[in-house]
Design a protein around this motif. Sequence first.
Motif, PDB file in Angstrom:
ATOM      1  N   UNK A 156     -14.885 -10.853  -9.183  1.00 15.29           N
ATOM      2  CA  UNK A 156     -15.514 -10.382  -7.954  1.00 15.29           C
ATOM      3  C   UNK A 156     -15.653  -8.854  -7.942  1.00 15.29           C
ATOM      4  N   UNK A 157     -14.620  -8.145  -8.403  1.00 13.26           N
ATOM      5  CA  UNK A 157     -14.623  -6.688  -8.351  1.00 13.26           C
ATOM      6  C   UNK A 157     -14.985  -6.032  -9.679  1.00 13.26           C
ATOM      7  N   UNK A 158     -15.240  -6.839 -10.711  1.00 10.42           N
ATOM      8  CA  UNK A 158     -15.635  -6.289 -12.002  1.00 10.42           C
ATOM      9  C   UNK A 158     -14.515  -5.539 -12.700  1.00 10.42           C
ATOM     10  N   UNK A 159     -13.314  -6.077 -12.593  1.00  9.59           N
ATOM     11  CA  UNK A 159     -12.131  -5.466 -13.190  1.00  9.59           C
ATOM     12  C   UNK A 159     -11.553  -6.428 -14.219  1.00  9.59           C
ATOM     13  N   UNK A 160     -10.966  -5.868 -15.249  1.00  7.43           N
ATOM     14  CA  UNK A 160     -10.310  -6.691 -16.266  1.00  7.43           C
ATOM     15  C   UNK A 160      -9.054  -7.310 -15.647  1.00  7.43           C
ATOM     16  N   UNK A 216       0.804  -1.217   0.000  1.00  8.28           N
ATOM     17  CA  UNK A 216       0.000   0.000   0.000  1.00  8.28           C
ATOM     18  C   UNK A 216       0.840   1.272   0.000  1.00  8.28           C
ATOM     19  N   UNK A 217       2.114   1.161   0.308  1.00 10.75           N
ATOM     20  CA  UNK A 217       2.996   2.325   0.322  1.00 10.75           C
ATOM     21  C   UNK A 217       3.624   2.591  -1.038  1.00 10.75           C
ATOM     22  N   UNK A 218       3.391   1.723  -1.971  1.00  8.85           N
ATOM     23  CA  UNK A 218       3.980   1.834  -3.296  1.00  8.85           C
ATOM     24  C   UNK A 218       3.344   2.969  -4.101  1.00  8.85           C
ATOM     25  N   UNK A 219       4.138   3.711  -4.864  1.00  4.46           N
ATOM     26  CA  UNK A 219       3.564   4.750  -5.727  1.00  4.46           C
ATOM     27  C   UNK A 219       2.658   4.171  -6.824  1.00  4.46           C
ATOM     28  N   UNK A 220       2.954   2.962  -7.269  1.00  3.60           N
ATOM     29  CA  UNK A 220       2.127   2.307  -8.283  1.00  3.60           C
ATOM     30  C   UNK A 220       0.755   2.001  -7.692  1.00  3.60           C
ATOM     31  N   UNK A 221       0.721   1.535  -6.465  1.00  2.11           N
ATOM     32  CA  UNK A 221      -0.546   1.212  -5.791  1.00  2.11           C
ATOM     33  C   UNK A 221      -1.381   2.474  -5.577  1.00  2.11           C
ATOM     34  N   UNK A 222      -0.727   3.555  -5.208  1.00  2.00           N
ATOM     35  CA  UNK A 222      -1.446   4.800  -4.924  1.00  2.00           C
ATOM     36  C   UNK A 222      -2.122   5.378  -6.158  1.00  2.00           C
ATOM     37  N   UNK A 223      -1.647   5.017  -7.347  1.00  2.00           N
ATOM     38  CA  UNK A 223      -2.229   5.524  -8.588  1.00  2.00           C
ATOM     39  C   UNK A 223      -3.432   4.701  -9.059  1.00  2.00           C
ATOM     40  N   UNK A 224      -3.698   3.576  -8.414  1.00  2.90           N
ATOM     41  CA  UNK A 224      -4.805   2.707  -8.818  1.00  2.90           C
ATOM     42  C   UNK A 224      -6.149   3.305  -8.432  1.00  2.90           C
ATOM     43  N   UNK A 225      -7.178   2.882  -9.136  1.00  3.67           N
ATOM     44  CA  UNK A 225      -8.541   3.288  -8.788  1.00  3.67           C
ATOM     45  C   UNK A 225      -8.956   2.581  -7.496  1.00  3.67           C
TER      46      UNK A 225
END
Length: 82
Positions: free
Chosen positions: A62-66, A18-27
């Motif tokens: 489950x989350x409706x994501x590709x 959760x501290x990753x910059x890549x994670x922070x950019x996710x919806x």
Amino acid sequence: MITLHSLRKLTIEKDEHKRSPVYKKLSPKAKKAVDDVMTMLTKQPSKVLSTFPKIIKDVSKKFGIVPKDIEAYFKKETGLTI
């Protein structure tokens, strides 16, 4: 090719991803999906390599994501292809 060593880097500490910059950019939906994948991976660490594709498929439904969105996250984080 995913190796156990590269996946272990992602699951060393709980919620470290959760501290990753890549994670922070996710919806928000994608963040929940990644959190769910990480939770499932920590439940069965001995079967990570064999269950990883199935986990991604199940979580994406489950989350409706590709599934490619979740795979893209892991690809950016590890620099590996799935």
